[in-house]
Design a protein around this motif. Sequence first.
Motif, PDB file in Angstrom:
ATOM      1  N   SER A   1       0.891  -1.242  -0.095  1.00  0.00           N
ATOM      2  CA  SER A   1       0.112  -0.070   0.144  1.00  0.00           C
ATOM      3  C   SER A   1       0.730   1.117   0.023  1.00  0.00           C
ATOM      4  CB  SER A   1      -0.867   0.109   1.262  1.00  0.00           C
ATOM      5  OG  SER A   1      -1.876  -1.024   1.127  1.00  0.00           O
TER       6      SER A   1
ATOM      7  N   ARG B   1       6.340   6.438  -6.298  1.00  0.00           N
ATOM      8  CA  ARG B   1       4.995   7.080  -6.322  1.00  0.00           C
ATOM      9  C   ARG B   1       3.817   5.826  -6.322  1.00  0.00           C
ATOM     10  NH1 ARG B   1       5.738   8.784 -11.009  1.00  0.00           N
ATOM     11  NH2 ARG B   1       6.657  10.737 -10.463  1.00  0.00           N
ATOM     12  N   THR B   2       3.011   6.204  -5.800  1.00  0.00           N
ATOM     13  CA  THR B   2       1.841   5.135  -5.473  1.00  0.00           C
ATOM     14  C   THR B   2       0.927   5.220  -6.942  1.00  0.00           C
ATOM     15  OG1 THR B   2       1.519   5.709  -3.371  1.00  0.00           O
ATOM     16  CG2 THR B   2      -0.187   4.254  -4.286  1.00  0.00           C
TER      17      THR B   2
ATOM     18  N   ALA C   1       0.039   0.611 -17.977  1.00  0.00           N
ATOM     19  CA  ALA C   1      -0.832   1.428 -16.910  1.00  0.00           C
ATOM     20  C   ALA C   1      -1.491   2.694 -17.522  1.00  0.00           C
ATOM     21  CB  ALA C   1       0.256   1.735 -15.759  1.00  0.00           C
ATOM     22  N   ASN C   2      -0.723   3.480 -18.378  1.00  0.00           N
ATOM     23  CA  ASN C   2      -1.088   4.370 -19.196  1.00  0.00           C
ATOM     24  C   ASN C   2      -2.461   4.228 -19.837  1.00  0.00           C
ATOM     25  OD1 ASN C   2       0.336   6.152 -17.366  1.00  0.00           O
ATOM     26  ND2 ASN C   2       1.888   6.287 -19.011  1.00  0.00           N
TER      27      ASN C   2
ATOM     28  N   THR D   1      -3.153   0.050   5.111  1.00  0.00           N
ATOM     29  CA  THR D   1      -1.786   0.230   5.360  1.00  0.00           C
ATOM     30  C   THR D   1      -1.249  -0.446   6.314  1.00  0.00           C
ATOM     31  OG1 THR D   1      -2.647   2.125   6.587  1.00  0.00           O
ATOM     32  CG2 THR D   1      -1.869   2.713   4.560  1.00  0.00           C
TER      33      THR D   1
ATOM     34  N   TYR E   1       5.713   6.674   6.063  1.00  0.00           N
ATOM     35  CA  TYR E   1       4.606   6.532   4.825  1.00  0.00           C
ATOM     36  C   TYR E   1       3.183   6.296   5.232  1.00  0.00           C
ATOM     37  CZ  TYR E   1       8.354   7.534   1.375  1.00  0.00           C
ATOM     38  OH  TYR E   1       9.170   8.296   0.621  1.00  0.00           O
ATOM     39  N   GLY E   2       2.875   6.540   6.481  1.00  0.00           N
ATOM     40  CA  GLY E   2       1.764   6.224   6.669  1.00  0.00           C
ATOM     41  C   GLY E   2       1.412   5.060   7.309  1.00  0.00           C
TER      42      GLY E   2
ATOM     43  N   ILE F   1      -8.231   2.592   1.149  1.00  0.00           N
ATOM     44  CA  ILE F   1      -9.258   3.411   0.022  1.00  0.00           C
ATOM     45  C   ILE F   1     -10.457   3.903   0.654  1.00  0.00           C
ATOM     46  CG2 ILE F   1     -10.377   2.836  -1.894  1.00  0.00           C
ATOM     47  CD1 ILE F   1      -8.949   0.336  -2.480  1.00  0.00           C
TER      48      ILE F   1
ATOM     49  N   THR G   1     -10.631   4.530 -19.600  1.00  0.00           N
ATOM     50  CA  THR G   1      -9.691   4.611 -18.591  1.00  0.00           C
ATOM     51  C   THR G   1      -8.265   5.465 -18.857  1.00  0.00           C
ATOM     52  OG1 THR G   1     -10.765   2.497 -17.576  1.00  0.00           O
ATOM     53  CG2 THR G   1      -8.552   3.232 -16.632  1.00  0.00           C
TER      54      THR G   1
ATOM     55  N   ILE H   1      -4.757   7.392 -17.029  1.00  0.00           N
ATOM     56  CA  ILE H   1      -3.936   7.747 -15.684  1.00  0.00           C
ATOM     57  C   ILE H   1      -3.473   9.225 -15.843  1.00  0.00           C
ATOM     58  CG2 ILE H   1      -1.857   7.449 -14.717  1.00  0.00           C
ATOM     59  CD1 ILE H   1      -3.768   5.465 -13.889  1.00  0.00           C
TER      60      ILE H   1
ATOM     61  N   LYS I   1      -2.226  12.896 -13.566  1.00  0.00           N
ATOM     62  CA  LYS I   1      -1.356  13.211 -12.410  1.00  0.00           C
ATOM     63  C   LYS I   1      -1.880  14.520 -11.748  1.00  0.00           C
ATOM     64  CE  LYS I   1       3.047  11.904 -12.957  1.00  0.00           C
ATOM     65  NZ  LYS I   1       4.377  11.768 -13.647  1.00  0.00           N
TER      66      LYS I   1
ATOM     67  N   GLY J   1       1.864  15.542  -8.115  1.00  0.00           N
ATOM     68  CA  GLY J   1       2.520  14.385  -8.782  1.00  0.00           C
ATOM     69  C   GLY J   1       1.873  12.982  -8.357  1.00  0.00           C
TER      70      GLY J   1
ATOM     71  N   LEU K   1      -0.577  10.175  -8.591  1.00  0.00           N
ATOM     72  CA  LEU K   1      -1.256   9.598  -9.888  1.00  0.00           C
ATOM     73  C   LEU K   1      -2.804   9.626  -9.681  1.00  0.00           C
ATOM     74  CD1 LEU K   1       1.003   6.606 -11.192  1.00  0.00           C
ATOM     75  CD2 LEU K   1       0.844   9.173 -11.864  1.00  0.00           C
TER      76      LEU K   1
ATOM     77  N   ARG L   1      -6.478   7.942 -11.372  1.00  0.00           N
ATOM     78  CA  ARG L   1      -7.031   7.160 -12.573  1.00  0.00           C
ATOM     79  C   ARG L   1      -8.495   7.600 -12.794  1.00  0.00           C
ATOM     80  NH1 ARG L   1      -7.689   0.962 -11.103  1.00  0.00           N
ATOM     81  NH2 ARG L   1      -9.053   1.735  -9.809  1.00  0.00           N
TER      82      ARG L   1
ATOM     83  N   PHE M   1      -9.987   7.904  -9.176  1.00  0.00           N
ATOM     84  CA  PHE M   1      -9.133   7.294  -8.177  1.00  0.00           C
ATOM     85  C   PHE M   1      -7.829   7.942  -7.980  1.00  0.00           C
ATOM     86  CE2 PHE M   1      -7.020   3.855  -6.040  1.00  0.00           C
ATOM     87  CZ  PHE M   1      -8.027   3.153  -5.440  1.00  0.00           C
TER      88      PHE M   1
ATOM     89  N   TYR N   1      -4.346   8.076  -6.057  1.00  0.00           N
ATOM     90  CA  TYR N   1      -3.294   7.101  -5.539  1.00  0.00           C
ATOM     91  C   TYR N   1      -2.389   8.148  -4.653  1.00  0.00           C
ATOM     92  CZ  TYR N   1      -4.289   3.629  -9.117  1.00  0.00           C
ATOM     93  OH  TYR N   1      -5.110   2.634  -9.677  1.00  0.00           O
ATOM     94  N   GLY N   2      -2.989   8.287  -3.286  1.00  0.00           N
ATOM     95  CA  GLY N   2      -2.228   9.053  -2.345  1.00  0.00           C
ATOM     96  C   GLY N   2      -1.547   8.188  -1.423  1.00  0.00           C
ATOM     97  N   LYS N   3      -0.862   8.805  -0.391  1.00  0.00           N
ATOM     98  CA  LYS N   3      -0.218   8.138   0.608  1.00  0.00           C
ATOM     99  C   LYS N   3      -0.499   8.675   1.946  1.00  0.00           C
ATOM    100  CE  LYS N   3       3.642   6.046  -1.795  1.00  0.00           C
ATOM    101  NZ  LYS N   3       5.395   6.029  -1.941  1.00  0.00           N
ATOM    102  N   PRO N   4      -0.669   8.031   2.823  1.00  0.00           N
ATOM    103  CA  PRO N   4      -1.137   6.644   2.977  1.00  0.00           C
ATOM    104  C   PRO N   4      -2.457   6.341   2.340  1.00  0.00           C
ATOM    105  CG  PRO N   4      -1.679   7.687   5.044  1.00  0.00           C
ATOM    106  CD  PRO N   4      -1.173   8.673   4.172  1.00  0.00           C
ATOM    107  N   ASN N   5      -3.321   7.284   2.049  1.00  0.00           N
ATOM    108  CA  ASN N   5      -4.417   6.919   1.857  1.00  0.00           C
ATOM    109  C   ASN N   5      -5.110   6.934   0.348  1.00  0.00           C
ATOM    110  OD1 ASN N   5      -5.587   5.941   4.094  1.00  0.00           O
ATOM    111  ND2 ASN N   5      -6.074   7.805   4.901  1.00  0.00           N
ATOM    112  N   MET N   6      -5.648   6.212  -0.109  1.00  0.00           N
ATOM    113  CA  MET N   6      -6.291   6.523  -1.779  1.00  0.00           C
ATOM    114  C   MET N   6      -7.684   6.907  -1.766  1.00  0.00           C
ATOM    115  SD  MET N   6      -4.092   3.342  -3.603  1.00  0.00           S
ATOM    116  CE  MET N   6      -4.828   2.018  -2.626  1.00  0.00           C
TER     117      MET N   6
END
Lengths: 1002, 295
Positions: free
Chosen positions: A178, A189-190, A312-313, A534, A552-553, B8, B28, B30, B32, B83, B85, B87, B94, B96-101
């Motif tokens: 996670s 990067r996630t 992925a893109n 997490t 990182y949480g 999530i 779909t 991706i 930033k 920065g 991502l 989706r 969606f 994509y963060g840290k720690p949560n999405m």
Amino acid sequence: MLYTVIQKNNYQDSINLMLLTNSVNELEGVNKGQVMMATEANIDIFRSGGLYTEELETATPNDMAIVVDTDDEAVVDAVLEEVERFLKDLSVKKAGGGKVEVDNWEDALDTQTDANTVLVSIPGIYAADEIERAIDEDLHVMSFSDNVLLEDEVRLKEKAHEKGLLFMGPDCGTSIISGVPLAFANSVRTGNISVVGASGTGIQETTTVIDRLGGGVIHAIGTGGRDLHEKVGATTMLDALYALDKHAPTDVILVISKPPAEEVRQEVTKVLHSLSKPVVAIFSGEKPEAHEGDVYLAYTLEEAAQIAVDLANGDPVKENYTEDLANDVSSSLGEGKTLKGLYSGGTLASEAGTLIADALGLDSYESSADFILNEQGFAIADLGDDQYTQGRPHPMISPDVRLAKLQEAVEDETTGVILLDVVLGYGSHDDMANQLAKPIKEALDNAKAEGRELYVVATVCGTETDPQGYDASVQALTDAGVLVESTNTKAIRLALKLMGYDLTFADKKVVEYAGEKIDLPEPSQKVTDLLNSTPDVINIGIEGFVDPIENYGGKALQYNWRPRAGGDPQLIKILNAIEKMEDIQEANEEVTNRLGESQPFLIDVRPAKEVIPFLDTDEKIVLHAGPPLPFEKMTGPAVGAIVGAMIFEGWAEDEADAMRQLEAGEVKFDPCHNHSAVGPMGGITTKNFPMLVVENRADGTMGYCIMNEGIGKVLRFGANGPDVIARLEWQRDVLGPVLSKAIKSTDEGLNLNVMIAQAITMGDEFHQRNIAASLIFLKFLAPLITKLDDVDQKDKEDVIQFLADTDQFFLNVMMAASKSMVDYARKIEKGTVVTTMSRNGYEFGVKIAGMGDEWFKAPVNTPVGLYFTGFSEEDGNPDIGDSAITETVGVGGVAMVAAPGVTRFVGSGGFDDALNTTTEMDKVYISNNPTWTIPTFDFKGAPLGLDACKVVELGIEPIINTGIAHKEAGKGQVGAGTVRAPLEAFKKALIAYAEKLGIDFE
Amino acid sequence: MNNLQQQIIKIDSGLRISNYLRPLFEKTTIGKVHSVFTNGLNFRLNDQLIYLSKTTDQPLSGIGIVPLDENITNDLFQTIEQGNLIRVKPQELFFYGKPNMYQIKFDIVKEFDLSLPTLKIVDFTVDSLADILAQFPIKSIFDNSGFRNEPSLSSMLSELESNKKNINQLIFDFIGRGIGLTPSGDDFLQGYLVMSKVFGQGKEFEQNLIESLKKRRTTDISQAYYQAIFDNILPNQLWQELFLILANPTQENTDRLIAQVELMRHYGHTSGNDFLLGVIHFMKELHHVKKNNKE
């Protein structure tokens, strides 16, 4: 000459000790040195390093061993100073963090109640047990630890699978769960790519390239290098794939595998083609010619990352991902030049081997202990391999191994290209690029001056958000003249180009997959939960893994692990077996509850012969402290006390007469403990000694003890002069009868629990300090004594004065109470709770509930403490007395925090020392006494239920507060201090109990 | 394993979306995160910058999406960083963060047509233009604009007002000048550009602007708004109402105009006022031309 220093019970993390070894070796005058925990494997390393000494055999795996080869003995002091400085620095760093740390499983589970993962980084020989414990506790596992036996891996992975858990590893250096880096991972990067990888730097290379290409990784699940072994069957990889297929944030799955077993490869292939998401797969050693359906087969780590990012893109996969090199090479080196690959990353080195063999047109090549590949002037070494790192830090952590190899390579005139990697990320050296840059620049400058062609080619595996910073690392190397390429693949291509080989990759098209597809099983809910949360980690081992998780949480708790049971495999087996026996755990709880629910009442004071039938005889019988001991082995204080008792009883006229009878065998001996009695120090008790009579009202169990005589020249310390005898006679004729009458004038006797509960809040711990309890005792008794009609007024005054003057009077009351408690509790003849600890000056004896009356003995230690003026440790007698019954019920030294002043006996004597002592002791006791709560322990109860298993597991020897007797008969008390109960006695008890239980531990 | 920390965070909400962006949400992709503010964030999808409003009550931007039912939690704006991502799926954002999405699911998508309307100059007289201009509190708009404290901008505006220079001569100087993520000079030009395109005027101006932007860069956000207007999309929903009122200049609508101008003034920090300076300048020019033609 070799000098050895063994520091007992000083367990340190292996990485710290490797760094410390480096530091020691830099000291002037040290030819070479090594600091390691004294495990058997490490002793072999001492041996192979020419640093073996016989002293090492005396050390245990919990001891830190320092061996120094020096021509000057004074250098050893400098080494010890450096060791102290280094370790103190570590402890300062630790203290600064203010984080909670634990040192056992129970505390870890109690503290980190929502933990879902255990990260294991301890020596491999111990890892399997901890991994199994984690799996038993329903926790996922990531094991950086290597050297786990294949059969253990198979068994543990199967067990984890059956429980729906993921076992990442062993020998798994990198994972990201996670977005949270575990162990040696990068700050990536996630994003919508998840990786399942069998190798550490393979994961690091692909995830960092993905990051630098603008993509992101949500999970990178390490499987360990043997997961695709035929016996393991890709258990971890498959479980991870099933879950990732259903993991909503994951759109692309990247699989990195070491060379797989063929049948496992086929099984994995079927699964990959049955997934609902596109897959990029790289099987090390295979050169795919086409992609198959939705499974894109990469040849290099760089290509794998590039394809993953395109997928992925949502971009189409290209037929060829070859890119121009950053460094332009116009001409190649001349004939006879060689290439040296000095890698820190194993998978990066393997990739170099594969691609170089490809360029050279080799169908296959053999790896040796020293080199991944050594063909036609190309030598690629994985400097992280055991061959290079035994006893030394991994080259990702310390530059030393690589600098030495770099120098060798430079000195070799044939060397034209040096190829290396710099791996950034958590766990790696904080500035490896600059560590390498200086010597590289010198080498390149020298080569230039000599007109020699020499190139250094490097790749930096990392991201800009790594602690070391990607750009800064690249810049440092570039400034030194290194030709830096952005991926390992490109660095290898550049190196080959310099050597005159142009490595190209053919286009790959997508062909239809014609093989079998299968219905995938539903993923485990626990693995699904892991991937959707997490990580909450218990980190067993390398402390440096905690911070990145938290940054990182994630959550992480440091478990400062030491080998269980000192690493003794038999004892570990016993502990593991007993832990799983629920009836034993229930019995332990019951015995402990019995101690807690005891209700000791002082009901009388009677002559010994009246309460101990064994003494009611015309024979000359002496009861003594500790386990059974023949007179010949008795130490000075006991002998002195026996002589005094014989004079007191009228059996001997003087010392000479007594000694003659004793030597003639005319006196019989038996332990107090065999007769519901206990006695302080020598514990000498004969028929006419007045005995405190305590009844445990829980079931009527009795406990007896002679009365306290005060301090200084007293019988229990071996003094036997006329004053001593006169005092005993007074106790027999006046004190005993008066107290008896006073006590019996009450309806039910004196409730000792009440007195103990009050006194423990007033600063008593009931072994070294009893002044509060003695005063409370006097408070209850004085009115009763004054009311007695049939006692002479002077006797009343004398008794009250004696009680007022005798600060330690309550000690003996407490001992009788304690005896009544343990004898009640040990009627449950099951379990590992210690029911007796006692010493006879020669041996320390232990009894545990499950072994009934059997003693388990080990040589006693000599107390350490403060001596009265004119005496020193030289004069002290080895540990003696039944008074450790107080520690058996959880007070005395164990409850040091209740009486911080007593801590002066153990050294510096601050409150923290007292707290630390009780906190340490608390770890080996099962529970806490709800009645005897200690204000200075945050009102937690005194420890209760000493568990032999815990003592053995943690290697924590119970601490006992004690008086110190002169070793010669007749001289009495010379000091007071503390002593540790010897671990060996507890081990013997546990082994005997395991045999009784039929546990197979051989 | 109780109380697992959920990684999530799910948000269910309908969505308002500009017709300009709708095609981007049909597959779909991706993207930033470009920038995060208190009340919204921008993310880049392919080459398009998209503004996600935090609250339901914000006017829909031509390059924006606005939650329909429920405000987006502060938590997302505190967690998501430049920065990260994102989706985009047909009915899902969606992060994509840290720690949560964060997963924003939107079953309902309300598309708003923010295409530039067309107005005919012939429908406006000198007097009607003068009446319209009179409803704009010009001094207050200037005082609250980014021009007030930027001497170069106010000086350029003076040159335009006094006809010392025409707008084509000053395009280059206005681009990227001033405060804010959409610099005031850009807002001014965009206000002018919208008006000129709606009234079918200023082909030359638009072409000059396109060429100038190739040579002089401004912020990514301004650039995105320029591109939307070039593609005939209004900067935000507030403009639609403005043009509806202008198309029907009744007394009742005069009151509505005053109110609408007031609303537009509060768009952004100074952007609303900066836009309106561009609008006013265009209207003044138009009035001037009409008046001269009449004379």
